[in-house]
Design a protein around this motif. Structure first.
Motif, PDB file in Angstrom:
ATOM      1  N   GLY A 272      42.226 -26.322 -36.324  1.00 10.41           N
ATOM      2  CA  GLY A 272      40.819 -26.817 -36.433  1.00 10.41           C
ATOM      3  C   GLY A 272      39.667 -26.123 -35.602  1.00 10.41           C
ATOM      4  O   GLY A 272      39.251 -25.061 -35.828  1.00 10.41           O
ATOM      5  N   MET A 273      39.576 -26.735 -34.194  1.00  8.87           N
ATOM      6  CA  MET A 273      38.591 -26.354 -33.228  1.00  8.87           C
ATOM      7  C   MET A 273      39.103 -24.899 -32.657  1.00  8.87           C
ATOM      8  O   MET A 273      38.164 -24.069 -32.475  1.00  8.87           O
ATOM      9  CB  MET A 273      38.331 -27.250 -32.325  1.00  8.87           C
ATOM     10  CG  MET A 273      37.586 -27.053 -31.117  1.00  8.87           C
ATOM     11  SD  MET A 273      38.457 -26.728 -29.640  1.00  8.87           S
ATOM     12  CE  MET A 273      36.974 -27.080 -28.449  1.00  8.87           C
ATOM     13  N   VAL A 274      40.375 -24.759 -32.476  1.00  8.37           N
ATOM     14  CA  VAL A 274      40.831 -23.477 -31.875  1.00  8.37           C
ATOM     15  C   VAL A 274      40.301 -22.103 -32.814  1.00  8.37           C
ATOM     16  O   VAL A 274      39.856 -21.262 -32.446  1.00  8.37           O
ATOM     17  CB  VAL A 274      42.373 -23.331 -31.628  1.00  8.37           C
ATOM     18  CG1 VAL A 274      42.771 -22.062 -31.070  1.00  8.37           C
ATOM     19  CG2 VAL A 274      42.569 -24.494 -30.599  1.00  8.37           C
ATOM     20  N   ARG A 275      40.491 -22.440 -34.355  1.00 10.80           N
ATOM     21  CA  ARG A 275      40.094 -21.566 -35.312  1.00 10.80           C
ATOM     22  C   ARG A 275      38.711 -21.343 -35.329  1.00 10.80           C
ATOM     23  O   ARG A 275      38.491 -20.089 -35.318  1.00 10.80           O
ATOM     24  CB  ARG A 275      40.614 -21.833 -36.651  1.00 10.80           C
ATOM     25  CG  ARG A 275      40.282 -20.849 -37.927  1.00 10.80           C
ATOM     26  CD  ARG A 275      40.829 -21.448 -39.231  1.00 10.80           C
ATOM     27  NE  ARG A 275      42.125 -21.472 -39.083  1.00 10.80           N
ATOM     28  CZ  ARG A 275      42.981 -20.311 -39.389  1.00 10.80           C
ATOM     29  NH1 ARG A 275      42.194 -19.360 -40.081  1.00 10.80           N
ATOM     30  NH2 ARG A 275      44.259 -20.358 -39.326  1.00 10.80           N
ATOM     31  N   GLU A 276      37.761 -22.428 -35.021  1.00 11.71           N
ATOM     32  CA  GLU A 276      36.414 -22.229 -35.096  1.00 11.71           C
ATOM     33  C   GLU A 276      36.032 -21.220 -33.944  1.00 11.71           C
ATOM     34  O   GLU A 276      35.136 -20.511 -34.066  1.00 11.71           O
ATOM     35  CB  GLU A 276      35.852 -23.614 -35.148  1.00 11.71           C
ATOM     36  CG  GLU A 276      34.280 -23.517 -35.530  1.00 11.71           C
ATOM     37  CD  GLU A 276      33.795 -24.826 -35.716  1.00 11.71           C
ATOM     38  OE1 GLU A 276      34.600 -25.887 -35.676  1.00 11.71           O
ATOM     39  OE2 GLU A 276      32.382 -24.977 -35.596  1.00 11.71           O
ATOM     40  N   VAL A 277      36.460 -21.427 -32.928  1.00 10.99           N
ATOM     41  CA  VAL A 277      36.276 -20.889 -31.814  1.00 10.99           C
ATOM     42  C   VAL A 277      36.601 -19.446 -31.866  1.00 10.99           C
ATOM     43  O   VAL A 277      35.930 -18.531 -31.233  1.00 10.99           O
ATOM     44  CB  VAL A 277      36.768 -21.549 -30.276  1.00 10.99           C
ATOM     45  CG1 VAL A 277      36.397 -20.680 -28.958  1.00 10.99           C
ATOM     46  CG2 VAL A 277      36.154 -22.953 -30.039  1.00 10.99           C
ATOM     47  N   PHE A 278      37.740 -19.248 -32.240  1.00  7.68           N
ATOM     48  CA  PHE A 278      38.161 -17.590 -32.471  1.00  7.68           C
ATOM     49  C   PHE A 278      37.278 -17.059 -33.356  1.00  7.68           C
ATOM     50  O   PHE A 278      36.818 -15.929 -33.109  1.00  7.68           O
ATOM     51  CB  PHE A 278      39.395 -17.722 -33.151  1.00  7.68           C
ATOM     52  CG  PHE A 278      40.532 -17.434 -31.940  1.00  7.68           C
ATOM     53  CD1 PHE A 278      41.043 -18.265 -31.057  1.00  7.68           C
ATOM     54  CD2 PHE A 278      41.283 -16.304 -31.974  1.00  7.68           C
ATOM     55  CE1 PHE A 278      42.049 -18.048 -30.206  1.00  7.68           C
ATOM     56  CE2 PHE A 278      42.476 -16.022 -31.321  1.00  7.68           C
ATOM     57  CZ  PHE A 278      42.749 -16.953 -30.239  1.00  7.68           C
ATOM     58  N   GLU A 279      36.660 -17.705 -34.240  1.00  3.54           N
ATOM     59  CA  GLU A 279      35.774 -17.272 -35.345  1.00  3.54           C
ATOM     60  C   GLU A 279      34.326 -17.038 -34.579  1.00  3.54           C
ATOM     61  O   GLU A 279      33.818 -15.791 -34.758  1.00  3.54           O
ATOM     62  CB  GLU A 279      35.701 -18.101 -36.567  1.00  3.54           C
ATOM     63  CG  GLU A 279      36.837 -17.802 -37.633  1.00  3.54           C
ATOM     64  CD  GLU A 279      37.050 -18.976 -38.621  1.00  3.54           C
ATOM     65  OE1 GLU A 279      36.070 -19.525 -38.789  1.00  3.54           O
ATOM     66  OE2 GLU A 279      37.874 -18.672 -39.432  1.00  3.54           O
ATOM     67  N   ILE A 280      33.775 -17.665 -34.014  1.00  2.53           N
ATOM     68  CA  ILE A 280      32.547 -17.752 -33.328  1.00  2.53           C
ATOM     69  C   ILE A 280      32.391 -16.506 -32.387  1.00  2.53           C
ATOM     70  O   ILE A 280      31.653 -15.862 -32.452  1.00  2.53           O
ATOM     71  CB  ILE A 280      32.144 -19.086 -32.634  1.00  2.53           C
ATOM     72  CG1 ILE A 280      32.000 -20.158 -33.679  1.00  2.53           C
ATOM     73  CG2 ILE A 280      30.793 -18.785 -32.047  1.00  2.53           C
ATOM     74  CD1 ILE A 280      31.583 -21.359 -33.217  1.00  2.53           C
ATOM     75  N   SER A 281      33.746 -16.438 -31.509  1.00  2.00           N
ATOM     76  CA  SER A 281      33.550 -15.477 -30.393  1.00  2.00           C
ATOM     77  C   SER A 281      34.044 -14.019 -31.017  1.00  2.00           C
ATOM     78  O   SER A 281      33.988 -13.128 -30.164  1.00  2.00           O
ATOM     79  CB  SER A 281      34.539 -16.227 -29.374  1.00  2.00           C
ATOM     80  OG  SER A 281      35.830 -16.249 -29.795  1.00  2.00           O
ATOM     81  N   GLY A 282      34.172 -13.921 -32.317  1.00  2.00           N
ATOM     82  CA  GLY A 282      34.784 -12.702 -32.787  1.00  2.00           C
ATOM     83  C   GLY A 282      36.115 -12.296 -32.469  1.00  2.00           C
ATOM     84  O   GLY A 282      36.669 -11.312 -32.949  1.00  2.00           O
TER      85      GLY A 282
END
Lengths: 110, 143
Positions: A82-92
């Motif tokens: 969840g949140m780990v995937r989202e943070v990976f996506e946002i940060s590139g």
């Protein structure tokens, strides 16, 4: 922070459990650096056990990534939740690193 | 809000030192969870608190300057969970920080600048004011 490694035929698999935040990131980074110093060129980091990551965690991952690349190695990630995937996506990070849904897919792709 | 209105925020105030980060997070998150905010929102609130508070603790209160941090939260009438952070450190407007280039390669990527970027991306609004020598930062999350 609990960081373990498992040497398979195709890759060195690193598994971490818990939170990758300001209090644990340095420990995670130094343990990963020690594990990858074994010299294996194919590294899989399995993030299944990571439930939270902050910019401190991202910085430690980037440091490990820079080290593996400068050694001519290949670093991939799998099992982002969840949140780990989202943070990976946002940060590139999802585009600068190769991300696989499962460990099996990560190993197959190597 | 008019000046005469009662303060609707729930507050915690502690010395702005890194060992207090967890206490700030627990106070705000306990309040959020008490109102049954979804888990994906509380995860964002937790991360935003870590980034903003560490920034104040490590930069606004650096160089021997000591001070406290006040953190408060409220559910707004517009359906948002608002977190307000107040410190007396050096002026710092998060929107003045350039966004990192997230398209660079591993070799080119710089280590810094990600924290404030995550705050902006994971919240729905960030509002900064400098009032009477204080930094006042409001961060809103749609719930």
């Amino acid at each position: 922070m609990d960081v373990t490694s498992n040497q398979t035929e195709k890759a060195l698999i690193i598994t971490a459990d818990g939170r990758l935040d300001t209090t644990t990131a340095a420990d995670f980074e130094s343990k990963c650096m020690e594990i990858i110093s074994s010299g294996d060129k194919n590294i899989v980091i399995d993030l299944k056990g990571i439930e939270y990551i902050s910019s401190a965690g991202l910085r430690s991952i980037l440091s490990v990534g820079k080290k593996v690349r400068s050694d001519g190695g290949n670093l991939v990630f799998c099992n982002l939740r969840g949140m780990v995937r989202e943070v990976f996506e946002i940060s590139g990070f999802s585009s600068i690193f190769t991300i696989h849904d499962t460990r099996e897919q990560a190993l197959e792709a190597l | 809000m008019r000046p005469s209105d009662p303060d609707p925020f729930f507050w915690i105030e502690l010395p702005g030192t890194t060992n207090n980060l967890g206490k700030f997070q627990k106070f705000i998150l306990d309040h959020a969870k008490g109102h049954q905010i979804q888990v994906d929102i509380t995860g964002k609130v937790e991360l935003v608190l870590e980034e903003v508070l560490l920034n104040i603790m490590n930069h606004a209160y650096s160089g021997g300057q000591q001070g406290t941090i006040k953190a408060g939260c409220v559910f707004s009438d517009e359906g948002k969970f608002i977190v307000r952070i107040i410190d007396q450190g050096s002026p710092f407007d998060p929107s003045s920080i350039p966004e990192p280039d997230t398209t660079l390669s591993v070799e080119e990527r710089n280590i810094g600048g990600l924290g404030i970027f995550l705050v902006r991306k994971l919240s729905d609004h960030v509002l900064y004011k400098r009032v009477d020598g204080q930094n006042i930062l409001d961060i809103g999350f749609k719930i």
